[in-house]
Structure formats: structure tokens, C-alpha cells
Design a protein around this motif. Structure first.
Motif, mmCIF file in Angstrom:
data_model
loop_
_atom_site.group_PDB
_atom_site.id
_atom_site.type_symbol
_atom_site.label_atom_id
_atom_site.label_comp_id
_atom_site.label_asym_id
_atom_site.label_seq_id
_atom_site.Cartn_x
_atom_site.Cartn_y
_atom_site.Cartn_z
ATOM 1 N N SER A 227 25.918 20.386 66.711
ATOM 2 C CA SER A 227 24.902 19.646 66.273
ATOM 3 C C SER A 227 24.797 18.583 67.148
ATOM 4 N N PHE A 228 25.758 18.352 68.325
ATOM 5 C CA PHE A 228 25.456 16.844 68.675
ATOM 6 C C PHE A 228 24.304 16.970 69.790
ATOM 7 N N TRP A 229 23.601 17.881 70.168
ATOM 8 C CA TRP A 229 21.965 17.749 70.923
ATOM 9 C C TRP A 229 21.823 17.558 69.766
ATOM 10 N N ASP A 230 21.122 17.536 69.195
ATOM 11 C CA ASP A 230 20.093 17.024 68.085
ATOM 12 C C ASP A 230 20.114 15.921 68.784
ATOM 13 N N ARG A 231 21.391 15.093 68.020
ATOM 14 C CA ARG A 231 21.923 13.529 67.960
ATOM 15 C C ARG A 231 21.616 12.598 68.872
ATOM 16 N N LEU A 232 22.030 13.638 70.280
ATOM 17 C CA LEU A 232 22.005 12.831 71.753
ATOM 18 C C LEU A 232 20.142 12.833 72.068
ATOM 19 N N ALA A 233 19.259 13.699 72.204
ATOM 20 C CA ALA A 233 17.980 14.193 72.053
ATOM 21 C C ALA A 233 17.237 12.950 70.650
ATOM 22 N N ARG A 234 17.942 12.531 69.834
ATOM 23 C CA ARG A 234 17.209 11.817 69.191
ATOM 24 C C ARG A 234 15.979 13.071 67.992
ATOM 25 N N THR A 235 16.511 14.408 67.616
ATOM 26 C CA THR A 235 15.822 15.231 66.595
ATOM 27 C C THR A 235 15.709 15.501 65.559
ATOM 28 N N PHE A 236 17.562 15.083 65.362
ATOM 29 C CA PHE A 236 18.197 15.246 64.061
ATOM 30 C C PHE A 236 17.365 14.451 62.975
ATOM 31 N N ARG A 237 17.278 14.996 62.115
ATOM 32 C CA ARG A 237 17.152 14.542 60.761
ATOM 33 C C ARG A 237 16.918 15.423 59.750
ATOM 34 N N MET A 238 17.559 14.317 58.868
ATOM 35 C CA MET A 238 17.867 15.617 57.276
ATOM 36 C C MET A 238 16.535 14.725 56.382
ATOM 37 N N ARG A 239 17.409 15.463 55.148
ATOM 38 C CA ARG A 239 16.568 15.083 54.073
ATOM 39 C C ARG A 239 17.600 14.338 53.024
ATOM 40 N N GLN A 240 17.490 13.217 52.314
ATOM 41 C CA GLN A 240 18.292 12.463 51.287
ATOM 42 C C GLN A 240 17.850 13.699 49.897
ATOM 43 N N GLY A 241 19.524 13.504 49.332
ATOM 44 C CA GLY A 241 19.380 14.492 48.244
ATOM 45 C C GLY A 241 19.486 16.526 48.402
ATOM 46 N N ASN A 242 18.933 17.166 47.583
ATOM 47 C CA ASN A 242 19.545 18.603 48.037
ATOM 48 C C ASN A 242 18.274 19.638 47.777
ATOM 49 N N GLU A 243 17.096 18.977 47.287
ATOM 50 C CA GLU A 243 15.894 19.869 46.983
ATOM 51 C C GLU A 243 15.436 21.282 47.283
ATOM 52 N N ALA A 244 15.404 21.537 47.266
ATOM 53 C CA ALA A 244 14.743 22.821 47.434
ATOM 54 C C ALA A 244 13.707 22.762 48.657
ATOM 55 N N ILE A 245 13.778 22.616 50.033
ATOM 56 C CA ILE A 245 13.130 23.920 50.853
ATOM 57 C C ILE A 245 11.297 24.268 50.686
ATOM 58 N N GLU A 246 10.470 24.092 51.468
ATOM 59 C CA GLU A 246 9.182 25.491 51.116
ATOM 60 C C GLU A 246 9.475 26.033 53.340
ATOM 61 N N PHE A 247 10.066 27.315 52.916
ATOM 62 C CA PHE A 247 9.965 28.304 54.084
ATOM 63 C C PHE A 247 9.067 28.390 54.776
ATOM 64 N N GLY A 248 8.052 28.728 55.873
ATOM 65 C CA GLY A 248 7.357 29.544 56.851
ATOM 66 C C GLY A 248 6.481 28.851 57.520
ATOM 67 N N LEU A 249 5.405 29.636 57.233
ATOM 68 C CA LEU A 249 4.450 28.888 57.867
ATOM 69 C C LEU A 249 2.811 29.089 57.314
#
Ligand SMILES: [Zn+2]
Ligand SMILES: [Zn+2]
Length: 293
Positions: A227-249
């Protein structure tokens, strides 16, 4: 004739040649059972049909890639070892360090490659098939368009002599990738352990963000293994909490894009009618992780 010779992996022990297929079946079975008895989000009634379609794509990909690139990849790796080309051969470090560096080099490339797939319009046409899945589960890990695989495998043929990796190192890396990608696509949760695990590897919660319909979230968390590649490139992102995420396009909402033929036709669909809608989504506020949730 030994199995390693049959697979074109001359000089490799049979147990090593069997590592990837055995681990693939093990991870698939274990994670499917986990999703069945302790799913993170409620399982969909058409779960088996969804899995069956992704499995057909996976089988077709395995056959085509095996025919087109199996022998070629091992051949290029053997040539690389014979001629001692590439970074790892020039460094001439002990074997354990070599393997670790090989994994880091290949995983770093996977990060760059994944990011390019989201940035370059032609590559995105193929990669978006992975993102049209509206139900994420362990089988989503195998849902990639053959076009994306062919471009990736061709580029990798050129990278093997540059990196100086051996066929065994590629196999070890691929085996790790299979295990971790099946895990982070699975409809499971490791709850409070997720933050600790995602310090090192990509976890389900981290990768679910990447499959979100919200564009700023899709444009984050590109890492595959570490996972550290995202931290190094500043593309790491998380949501607070555990709510469901809507998938797809949004532009592939229709059910016809979930059939096997629909998936294969995804790269050739006209430019999404909601490119504008996607643009507007870019401005939506998405909570960045200021610390682990
Ligand atoms: Zn992606
Ligand atoms: Zn994914």
C-alpha cells in the motif's frame, strides 16, 4: 517429464511450479466461503451468476495469455539470466535481497501501470471493464479485459531484461499478487485490523474506495500489493466510517454490460454520455483520511 518442464519452467522445482495454481484455488475457495458465511455487505441474489460470468472471463484470459505469453515470458527471463542484464543483475546482491527487490520493482511497476490505465484514455477503455462490476467480490479480482492483459504482458516482456528478474522471481511475485488481489476484492471485512494491515498491504476497505462511483475516490488507491506506493505518491485515500460504497461506473449502469459479451464489448462503447457528470463528480467533497479510522 516433470511438471516444471511441462510448464516451460525448466530448472524450477515442481512444488514452486504448483505454488500459483494451488494458492489460487485455495484463496478462491477460502474467500468464497468467508463471503458466504460472514459477508461484509449483504450478498446479492444473483451472486452465483455474477461469479460464473467473471469465472468465464478468467478462464478465457488464462488460456489466451498462456498461449500468447507463457513460453515467451519464461524465454525472455531465461535470456536475461543468461546475459546478466538489468538492475538486479548489476546490483549482484544475495538471493533473499534479490527476491525482495524483484517484488518491489514489479509491484512499483504495477502501481505505475494501474495509474496509467486510469490516465490514458485508450488504456482506460480496457481497464474500465474491471470497474463496471457493480458487486465486488473475490471473483472481481479476475475480471480484466483480455486487451488490458495483452498490453500489460507485452510491456512486461520489455521490462524483464531492464529489471533483470528471473522466471522464479516473476512467479513468486505473481503468486503474492493473486493472494492479495483476491483478498482485497473480496466482500469481507477484517474490521479493526484493516488499518494495521493497510500499513503494508492493500486491504478490502482500501481497494473498495478505488471501486467507488465517486471519481475522486476512483482516482486513488492504485496500489496492487504493497500500500505504500499510494502514500508515497499521495494518492492514498480513505473514508471515515464503514458505510457501504456504491460500486460501478454511471455510464455502464445498464445490465447488458454485465454479460460476458457486454464485458468484452466495454472498450468499444461510445464515449460515456456522462463524461460531464463524471467531471462534476470530481468536485464532490470526499473525506480524506487524516488518520486511520
Ligand atoms: Zn483501477
Ligand atoms: Zn480492483
Amino acid at each position: 517429464m516433470t511438471l516444471s518442464v511441462l510448464l516451460g519452467l525448466n530448472g524450477m522445482s515442481d512444488w514452486l511450479a504448483m505454488l500459483k495454481p494451488v494458492l489460487t484455488v485455495f484463496c478462491l475457495t477460502a474467500l468464497w466461503m468467508w463471503e458466504t458465511f460472514l459477508p461484509f455487505a449483504e450478498s446479492s441474489p444473483n451472486r452465483w451468476r455474477h461469479a460464473g460470468r467473471n469465472a468465464v472471463i478468467a478462464i478465457l484470459n488464462t488460456i489466451i495469455l498462456g498461449i500468447l505469453f507463457g513460453v515467451a515470458t519464461v524465454g525472455v527471463a531465461a535470456w536475461t539470466t543468461e546475459n546478466q542484464t538489468g538492475v538486479l543483475n548489476w546490483l549482484n546482491v544475495p538471493v533473499p535481497w534479490r527476491v525482495l527487490l524483484a517484488i518491489l520493482l514489479l509491484d512499483g511497476w504495477f502501481y505505475v501501470w494501474h495509474r496509467l490505465n486510469h490516465r490514458v484514455p485508450l488504456l482506460w477503455r480496457f481497464h474500465r471493464m474491471h470497474h463496471t462490476d457493480t458487486q465486488m467480490d473475490v471473483t472481481t479480482a479476475t475480471r480484466f479485459h483480455i486487451g488490458e492483459h495483452i498490453i500489460a504482458a507485452t510491456l512486461r516482456l520489455g521490462l524483464i531484461p531492464l529489471f533483470g528478474v528471473t522466471a522464479v522471481e516473476i512467479l513468486v511475485f505473481e503468486t503474492l499478487v493473486v493472494a492479495v488481489t483476491m483478498f482485497h476484492h473480496a466482500n469481507v471485512s477484517i474490521g479493526r485490523c484493516d488499518p494495521a494491515f493497510r500499513c503494508l498491504i492493500v486491504t478490502p476497505r482500501m481497494h473498495q474506495i478505488h471501486h467507488s462511483r465517486l471519481q475522486p475516490e476512483t482516482d486513488s488507491n492504485y496500489s496492487v500489493l504493497f500500500s505504500f506506493w499510494d502514500r508515497l505518491a499521495r494518492t492514498f485515500r480513505m473514508r471515515q466510517g464503514n458505510e457501504a460504497i456504491e460500486f460501478g461506473l454511471d455510464e455502464f449502469e445498464d445490465d447488458r454490460w454485465q454479460t460476458i459479451l457486454g464485458m468484452l464489448k466495454t472498450p468499444f462503447a461510445a464515449r460515456g454520455h456522462n463524461e460531464t457528470a463524471k467531471e462534476s463528480l470530481r468536485t464532490e467533497r470526499v473525506t480524506d483520511e487524516k488518520g486511520f479510522d
